[in-house]
Design a protein around this motif. Structure first.
Motif, PDB file in Angstrom:
ATOM      1  N   GLY A   1      18.416   3.319 -14.243  1.00  0.00           N
ATOM      2  CA  GLY A   1      18.116   3.070 -15.651  1.00  0.00           C
ATOM      3  C   GLY A   1      16.938   3.833 -16.221  1.00  0.00           C
ATOM      4  O   GLY A   1      17.055   4.405 -17.314  1.00  0.00           O
TER       5      GLY A   1
ATOM      6  N   ARG B   1      18.045   6.208 -19.333  1.00  0.00           N
ATOM      7  CA  ARG B   1      17.557   5.877 -20.682  1.00  0.00           C
ATOM      8  C   ARG B   1      16.988   7.088 -21.408  1.00  0.00           C
ATOM      9  O   ARG B   1      16.893   7.105 -22.628  1.00  0.00           O
ATOM     10  CB  ARG B   1      16.489   4.786 -20.609  1.00  0.00           C
TER      11      ARG B   1
ATOM     12  N   THR C   1      18.951  10.184 -24.516  1.00  0.00           N
ATOM     13  CA  THR C   1      19.035   9.433 -25.765  1.00  0.00           C
ATOM     14  C   THR C   1      20.123   9.931 -26.720  1.00  0.00           C
ATOM     15  O   THR C   1      20.461   9.228 -27.670  1.00  0.00           O
ATOM     16  CB  THR C   1      17.689   9.453 -26.500  1.00  0.00           C
TER      17      THR C   1
ATOM     18  N   TRP D   1      25.478   5.207 -25.104  1.00  0.00           N
ATOM     19  CA  TRP D   1      25.512   4.230 -24.016  1.00  0.00           C
ATOM     20  C   TRP D   1      25.898   2.865 -24.561  1.00  0.00           C
ATOM     21  O   TRP D   1      25.433   2.466 -25.628  1.00  0.00           O
ATOM     22  CB  TRP D   1      24.138   4.108 -23.350  1.00  0.00           C
TER      23      TRP D   1
ATOM     24  N   LEU E   1      22.476  -0.483 -19.060  1.00  0.00           N
ATOM     25  CA  LEU E   1      21.379  -0.117 -18.168  1.00  0.00           C
ATOM     26  C   LEU E   1      20.498  -1.292 -17.778  1.00  0.00           C
ATOM     27  O   LEU E   1      19.669  -1.179 -16.890  1.00  0.00           O
ATOM     28  CB  LEU E   1      20.551   0.998 -18.797  1.00  0.00           C
ATOM     29  N   GLU E   2      20.676  -2.424 -18.429  1.00  0.00           N
ATOM     30  CA  GLU E   2      19.931  -3.637 -18.079  1.00  0.00           C
ATOM     31  C   GLU E   2      20.762  -4.552 -17.201  1.00  0.00           C
ATOM     32  O   GLU E   2      20.328  -5.651 -16.864  1.00  0.00           O
ATOM     33  CB  GLU E   2      19.502  -4.382 -19.349  1.00  0.00           C
TER      34      GLU E   2
END
Length: 181
Positions: free
Chosen positions: A161, A165, A168, A172, A177-178
């Protein structure tokens, strides 16, 4: 500390499965190189570095290879279009494989040690350009759980992640990613 060699071998196997998406005709090389420079080259976060050169000559020069400095996690970022396919066609080909699921505009195939993500550019209304991100983990999620971690801590997309991230310009899915998907 383990070597990244097993992950590289796994990457080679994946790249042998999907060679048309990584091999570009000469006339497309310039376009792919510009795409890679603009969208796939980022300054890696702390504890990550860019690996120079291709892996065994199988990864196109337009792919960028990032590795964690502890050599347990790697990410290949490659243009998701080739000489015969734009990004939408590439994604449609991958959608035929039942291992891949669609999340918003992104297509994901994932297990404990490997994730392949096809992600379009945010502002590409014609869906012609995007990237293929291959995330590889030398240490499986099961090993991480056995060492006292939780399954969530072992998710390779969460581990990657901080790097992912930074891309950009790509569309996504929220929460990906969390680990909220």
């Amino acid at each position: 500390m383990r070597k990244f060699s097993r992950v590289v071998l796994l990457a080679l196997a994946v790249l042998l499965i999907f060679p048309p998406y990584f091999s570009l005709a000469e006339e497309d090389q310039e376009k792919a190189a510009a795409f890679s420079k603009r969208y796939l080259t980022v300054t890696p976060p702390r504890d990550w570095k860019i690996e120079q050169g291709s892996v065994g000559g199988l990864v196109d020069d337009n792919c960028i290879s990032y590795v964690q400095e502890d050599s347990r996690l790697g990410v290949f970022a490659c243009p998701g279009f080739g000489r015969e396919h734009n990004f939408a066609e590439t994604r449609a080909d991958f959608m035929q494989d039942e291992q891949f699921t669609r999340h918003a505009h992104c297509l994901i195939g994932k297990d404990e040690e490997l994730a392949i993500l096809l992600v379009p550019l945010k502002d590409d209304r014609e869906d012609k350009q995007g990237a293929i991100f291959i995330v590889m983990n030398e240490e499986s999620m099961e090993e991480s759980v056995m060492e006292g971690g939780s399954a969530e801590e072992g998710d390779i997309l969460q581990k990657a992640g901080p790097l992912l991230r930074l891309f950009t310009h790509f569309d996504w899915p929220r929460g990906l990613l969390e680990g909220k998907m």
